[in-house]
Design an enzyme around this catalytic site. Structure first.
Site, PDB file in Angstrom:
ATOM      1  N   ARG A  83      -9.637   1.625   8.996  1.00  0.00           N
ATOM      2  CA  ARG A  83      -9.083   0.338   9.013  1.00  0.00           C
ATOM      3  C   ARG A  83      -9.913  -0.458   9.736  1.00  0.00           C
ATOM      4  NH1 ARG A  83      -3.432   0.938   9.182  1.00  0.00           N
ATOM      5  NH2 ARG A  83      -2.110  -1.023   9.410  1.00  0.00           N
ATOM      6  N   ARG A 101      -0.533  -8.181  13.658  1.00  0.00           N
ATOM      7  CA  ARG A 101      -1.154  -7.355  12.747  1.00  0.00           C
ATOM      8  C   ARG A 101      -2.082  -8.182  11.490  1.00  0.00           C
ATOM      9  NH1 ARG A 101       4.358  -5.425  10.816  1.00  0.00           N
ATOM     10  NH2 ARG A 101       3.312  -4.222   9.435  1.00  0.00           N
ATOM     11  N   LYS A 106       1.067  -1.270   0.038  1.00  0.00           N
ATOM     12  CA  LYS A 106      -0.076  -0.049   0.107  1.00  0.00           C
ATOM     13  C   LYS A 106       0.698   1.283  -0.067  1.00  0.00           C
ATOM     14  CE  LYS A 106      -2.127  -0.878   3.731  1.00  0.00           C
ATOM     15  NZ  LYS A 106      -1.397  -2.144   4.186  1.00  0.00           N
ATOM     16  N   ARG A 115      11.591  -7.107   5.089  1.00  0.00           N
ATOM     17  CA  ARG A 115      11.565  -5.587   4.772  1.00  0.00           C
ATOM     18  C   ARG A 115      12.528  -4.871   5.714  1.00  0.00           C
ATOM     19  NH1 ARG A 115       5.791  -2.680   5.081  1.00  0.00           N
ATOM     20  NH2 ARG A 115       6.065  -2.846   7.170  1.00  0.00           N
ATOM     21  N   ARG A 164      11.676  -2.482  10.692  1.00  0.00           N
ATOM     22  CA  ARG A 164      10.580  -1.839  11.606  1.00  0.00           C
ATOM     23  C   ARG A 164      10.516  -2.562  12.760  1.00  0.00           C
ATOM     24  NH1 ARG A 164       5.374  -0.027   8.066  1.00  0.00           N
ATOM     25  NH2 ARG A 164       4.340  -0.965   9.941  1.00  0.00           N
TER      26      ARG A 164
HETATM   27  P1  ADP Z   1       1.122  -2.229   8.269  1.00  0.00           P
HETATM   28  O1  ADP Z   1       1.974  -2.438   7.485  1.00  0.00           O
HETATM   29  O2  ADP Z   1       0.782  -3.270   9.357  1.00  0.00           O
HETATM   30  O3  ADP Z   1      -0.320  -1.785   7.405  1.00  0.00           O
HETATM   31  P2  ADP Z   1       0.996   0.998   8.944  1.00  0.00           P
HETATM   32  O4  ADP Z   1       2.405   1.502   8.621  1.00  0.00           O
HETATM   33  O5  ADP Z   1      -0.027   0.991   7.974  1.00  0.00           O
HETATM   34  O6  ADP Z   1       1.431  -0.870   9.115  1.00  0.00           O
HETATM   35  O7  ADP Z   1       0.440   1.181  10.396  1.00  0.00           O
HETATM   36  C1  ADP Z   1       1.296   0.682  11.474  1.00  0.00           C
HETATM   37  C2  ADP Z   1       0.653   0.583  13.002  1.00  0.00           C
HETATM   38  O8  ADP Z   1      -0.100   2.067  13.024  1.00  0.00           O
HETATM   39  C3  ADP Z   1      -0.738  -0.445  12.869  1.00  0.00           C
HETATM   40  O9  ADP Z   1      -0.341  -1.698  13.192  1.00  0.00           O
HETATM   41  C4  ADP Z   1      -1.470   0.270  13.947  1.00  0.00           C
HETATM   42  O10 ADP Z   1      -1.044   0.061  15.293  1.00  0.00           O
HETATM   43  C5  ADP Z   1      -1.131   1.784  13.754  1.00  0.00           C
HETATM   44  N1  ADP Z   1      -2.364   2.456  12.807  1.00  0.00           N
HETATM   45  C6  ADP Z   1      -2.050   2.852  11.533  1.00  0.00           C
HETATM   46  N2  ADP Z   1      -3.224   3.384  10.982  1.00  0.00           N
HETATM   47  C7  ADP Z   1      -4.190   3.091  11.873  1.00  0.00           C
HETATM   48  C8  ADP Z   1      -5.607   3.110  12.126  1.00  0.00           C
HETATM   49  N3  ADP Z   1      -6.386   3.798  10.973  1.00  0.00           N
HETATM   50  N4  ADP Z   1      -6.331   2.863  13.086  1.00  0.00           N
HETATM   51  C9  ADP Z   1      -5.710   2.406  14.175  1.00  0.00           C
HETATM   52  N5  ADP Z   1      -4.471   2.056  14.067  1.00  0.00           N
HETATM   53  C10 ADP Z   1      -3.622   2.560  12.827  1.00  0.00           C
END
Ligand code: ADP
Length: 247
Positions: free
Chosen positions: A119, A197, A44, A156, A186
């Site tokens: 989400r 996750r 994404k 990654r 990360r």
């Molecule tokens: P991923 O690769 O898991 O999609 P992101 O970089 O998008 O990772 O998000 C990392 C973390 O940030 C998530 O695991 C969550 O804890 C938090 N997060 C991001 N966006 C949201 C959201 N819209 N609602 C709740 N938590 C979020």
């Protein structure tokens, strides 16, 4: 979870370098509002950056915003650090406040690419209210099976300075990014957290797919294809949906 932070603190941290640079699409008659949905590691972030550049609209990546808040040591950063490290979701009210403040900025008027929000269904309903009178929204799902996700995320490496991913196909993974920052894993890309996750994705985020399908706003793409092919398919979808909407 504290609610005392000023949204602008987190919001100021959002990347602002995603602007028109190359091969921009001609301006659309109506705002081009896009949400990318997919499990962690579906691509994404990569696709959001490319798509936003092509559309000349900003990317809004909630994960990046939260990670920057953590790095900056701000109140919101301190509040969310542990939740991020467990692979759980930040509470809806906080996330909605952060996204609302970002969408209130003028550069989102012609549209945006949202990566990481909504989400869950409650966040999608909140987004609907934020977007009243702001044009159509299309949700693009990047579908990738779990085995591929675990492999991708385990390998990654992300630049700690600019956020770019190291090229996973480049033999020995480079340790230093072209920008000079170090590539690191990360803190939520460990196997235990990745599995959490993925569980969170299945439980909370997958229902979004039906939510958008029912209103005919969902388009799905095979996210295991090469990044260029995924990008090409997304652009075709955007052209079909938004040109059609404009005509
Ligand atoms: P991923 O690769 O898991 O999609 P992101 O970089 O998008 O990772 O998000 C990392 C973390 O940030 C998530 O695991 C969550 O804890 C938090 N997060 C991001 N966006 C949201 C959201 N819209 N609602 C709740 N938590 C979020």
């Amino acid at each position: 979870m504290t609610r005392t932070f000023a949204p602008s603190v987190a919001v100021r941290a959002v990347s602002r370098d995603i602007r028109a640079q190359e091969d921009s699409r001609r301006p659309a008659a109506s705002p081009t509002n896009v949400v990318l949905i997919g499990p962690p590691g579906a691509g994404k972030g990569t696709q959001a950056t490319r798509l936003a550049r092509w559309l000349s609209v900003p990317t809004i990546s909630t994960g990046d915003m939260l990670r920057r808040a953590v790095q900056s040591g701000s109140a919101i950063g301190l509040a969310v650090k542990a939740v991020l490290e467990r692979g759980e979701l930040i509470e809806d009210a906080t996330m909605t406040e952060i996204v609302a403040a970002r969408l209130a900025e003028a550069d989102t008027e012609a549209g945006f690419v949202l990566d990481g929000f909504p989400r869950n269904v409650d966040q999608a309903v909140a987004l609907d209210s934020l977007l009243e009178q702001r044009g159509d929204l299309i949700a693009v799902e990047l579908a990738v099976p779990e085995g591929a996700i675990i492999r991708r995320l385990g390998q990654r490496r992300v630049c700690e300075r600019c956020g770019r991913n190291a090229d996973p196909l480049s033999g020995t993974p480079p340790k230093v990014c072209p920008c000079g920052g170090a590539f690191r894993q990360r803190s939520d890309d460990t196997e235990t957290v990745i599995r959490e996750r993925l569980r969170t994705y299945d439980r909370a985020t997958k229902p979004l797919i039906d939510f958008y399908r029912q209103r005919h706003s969902l388009r799905a793409i095979d996210g295991t294809l090469a990044p260029d092919l995924v990008a090409a398919q997304i652009s075709q979808i955007i052209d079909a949906v938004f040109d059609h909407a404009a005509s």
